[in-house]
Design an enzyme around this catalytic site. Structure first.
Site, mmCIF file in Angstrom:
data_model
loop_
_atom_site.group_PDB
_atom_site.id
_atom_site.type_symbol
_atom_site.label_atom_id
_atom_site.label_comp_id
_atom_site.label_asym_id
_atom_site.label_seq_id
_atom_site.Cartn_x
_atom_site.Cartn_y
_atom_site.Cartn_z
ATOM 1 N N GLU A 191 -9.098 -4.971 -4.894
ATOM 2 C CA GLU A 191 -8.513 -3.913 -4.061
ATOM 3 C C GLU A 191 -9.584 -2.985 -3.487
ATOM 4 O O GLU A 191 -9.550 -2.620 -2.314
ATOM 5 C CB GLU A 191 -7.529 -3.073 -4.887
ATOM 6 C CG GLU A 191 -6.297 -3.794 -5.374
ATOM 7 C CD GLU A 191 -5.175 -3.862 -4.350
ATOM 8 O OE1 GLU A 191 -5.446 -3.662 -3.150
ATOM 9 O OE2 GLU A 191 -4.041 -4.138 -4.764
ATOM 10 N N HIS B 44 -7.739 -5.412 -0.607
ATOM 11 C CA HIS B 44 -6.505 -4.729 -0.232
ATOM 12 C C HIS B 44 -5.949 -5.296 1.077
ATOM 13 O O HIS B 44 -6.686 -5.497 2.030
ATOM 14 C CB HIS B 44 -6.807 -3.234 -0.073
ATOM 15 C CG HIS B 44 -5.602 -2.357 0.017
ATOM 16 N ND1 HIS B 44 -4.698 -2.229 -1.018
ATOM 17 C CD2 HIS B 44 -5.144 -1.564 1.014
ATOM 18 C CE1 HIS B 44 -3.753 -1.374 -0.663
ATOM 19 N NE2 HIS B 44 -4.000 -0.954 0.572
ATOM 20 N N SER C 83 0.842 -1.188 0.000
ATOM 21 C CA SER C 83 0.000 0.000 0.000
ATOM 22 C C SER C 83 0.885 1.248 0.000
ATOM 23 O O SER C 83 1.668 1.435 -0.920
ATOM 24 C CB SER C 83 -0.959 -0.037 1.186
ATOM 25 O OG SER C 83 -1.997 0.912 1.036
#
Length: 514
Positions: free
Chosen positions: A335, A423, A196
């Site tokens: 995601e 994610h 990330s």
């Protein structure tokens, strides 16, 4: 088998480690720079002051100031918070290696607004022990502490540098280069990896002249390549931050008749404000970015246009000027599912698409995403992560071997929850957390499959760190064939998956960076 020495000499002093489960050893909370307090606040990291005797490094260092609930390490325990947060942690097998071990340096995520190395899923013990590597996890300044451009208010006596968070990461990598051999790690075989905001940081380091030579390979998991702020916008953000710091009752973005914020007052505020004051003003910048048309929806991110990051990672990749080191890079299939539960990115998506390519771009996007909930979620994820990442991959693959993946694996519980391979879920495999009590509930009824997945992902990541080979079944990506590893149980190689969506983003971003 000879056990490692518990006490290790670093260039600042002796550090004492702690032996752990499964014949592992760790050193936690080692300072790699001076505390960024007093004269060092809003300054580039300074050398850590030396100490006498043995510094027992058996606990993680303090997390940077953020929302308290984000510092939970167990359901009932919070990690202490402080501006004095520039520490790192070293994990290894508890045995003297016959040859220096590969080193894997991890940068945590959190949108440049939150995060800490003490988060349980970042425990490097399992990865270090099973793959015989040295794992280093680092902390850095983010949010208003590390990503403001205050250079307009600097003087010779009170300088303020930019991109402090990236400078912290570079300082940590320099510490590794100087010291890691004493821990059994090879300073000439360092792989930097992150997820990330950490993955975005990896791309920034690939584009940063100051990071040249500090790592031999890189892994970027779910990066957001366009999570950046240009220098002109950063100065607007800094001005607003100072007004919010000066007047806690001010509404973000409220008009003011004054000119630029006075330099003397700025320096006074920045010196005497408490850490909580700085954090509070930084939180209000989120409202400022949403209420005003400054061109970014996250106002605190790496700043483009200084000596650390002269151009954006996407432009560097497009120009072929990223550091020519091998790279693993990829995204998770869903995601956007994590974010769609908490906030709607649609306005930011639409504004960005219009900025990239006007009406034509908007029509192209509508041609590949339908209007139902699943596609809106996918559009948000592609906008932030996969779309620009696919453009970065095209560029970097021309200068170094690049291995592209898509993480599709889901446990039954993740599938039932509706999140899917969203994610961050790949982190549970990278660090082996799916096999621990921290995230073990996600693996209920899937233990055999999870064991296979953890073994595969850790083996590929460590194989890449050791000798740049993530598996003979995973071909390097080129723009001629666009082969992508789909990580699942079992994994497979696919040629240009989701080609239609990828081509839309390629056209949009290539036009912008070109």
């Amino acid at each position: 088998m000879v056990a490692m020495e518990r006490v290790i000499a670093t260039d600042a002093g002796l550090v004492g480690g702690r032996r752990g489960r499964g014949r592992s050893i760790s050193w936690r909370g080692i300072p790699f720079a001076a505390p960024p307090l007093g004269e060092n606040r809003f300054r580039a990291p300074q050398p850590a002051p030396p100490w006498r005797g043995v510094r027992e490094c058996d606990e993680y260092g303090a997390a940077l100031i953020q929302e308290k609930y984000l510092t939970l390490t167990t359901p009932l325990k919070l990690q202490p918070m402080s501006e004095d947060c520039l520490t790192l942690n070293v994990f290894s097998r508890d045995s003297v290696p016959s040859a220096l071990r590969p080193v894997m340096v991890f940068i945590h995520g959190g949108g440049f607004l939150m995060g800490m190395a003490a988060t349980p899923i970042y425990d490097g013990t399992h990865l270090a022990r099973t793959q015989d590597v040295v794992v280093v996890t680092i902390q850095y300044r983010f949010g208003p502490f590390g990503l403001l451009d205050l250079s307009d208010y600097a003087t010779a006596e009170q300088p303020f540098e930019t991109n402090l968070g990236l400078r912290d990461q570079i300082a940590a990598l320099r510490w590794v280069r100087r010291n890691i051999a004493a821990f059994g790690g090879d300073p000439d075989n360092v792989t930097v990896f992150g997820e990330s905001a950490g993955g975005t940081s990896v791309l920034a380091l690939l584009a940063s002249p100051a990071a040249k030579g500090l790592f031999a390979a890189a892994i970027a998991e779910s990066p957001a390549p366009e999570l950046i702020v240009d220098r002109a916008t950063a100065r607007v953000i800094a001005d607003e931050f100072l007004r919010l710091l000066d007047d806690p009752a001010r509404k973000p973005g409220a008009p003011h008749g004054a000119g630029p914020f006075p330099g003397g007052r700025a320096r006074e505020l920045l010196a005497r404000a408490s850490g909580d004051d700085i954090h509070g003003a930084g939180k209000k910048l989120m409202d400022f970015a949403q209420k005003t048309d400054i061109g970014v929806f996250l106002p605190l991110a790496p700043i483009v246009g200084d000596d650390i990051l002269p151009q954006s990672p996407l432009r560097a990749a497009h120009a072929g000027t990223t550091h020519p080191v091998p790279l693993i890079i990829g995204n998770n299939r869903e995601e956007g599912a994590l974010f769609s539960r908490f906030f709607d990115l649609t306005p930011a998506v639409e504004k960005t698409v219009r900025a990239l390519a006007g009406t034509d771009g908007d029509e192209a996007i509508r041609g590949v995403y339908r209007d139902h909930k699943r596609d809106r979620s996918r559009l948000s994820g592609d906008f932030l992560f996969w779309g620009p990442t696919s453009v970065f991959v095209d560029g970097h693959s021309a200068v170094a071997a690049t291995y592209h993946y898509r993480y599709d694996y889901v446990t039954r519980l993740l599938k039932a929850s509706g999140f899917g391979a969203t994610h961050t879920t790949e982190m549970l495999a990278v660090f082996g957390s799916l096999k621990t009590y921290v995230a073990g509930f996600l693996a209920i009824a899937d233990w055999r499959s999870v064991s296979r997945l953890v073994g595969e992902v850790q083996g590929r990541w460590a194989g890449f760190a050791r000798h740049r080979n993530p598996g003979t079944d995973w071909p390097a990506y080129t723009t001629d064939d666009r082969q992508v590893l789909i990580i699942d149980d079992p994994s497979r190689v696919d040629t240009d998956p989701d080609a239609g969506r990828r081509e839309v983003w390629r056209r949009l971003h290539s036009a912008a960076v070109g």
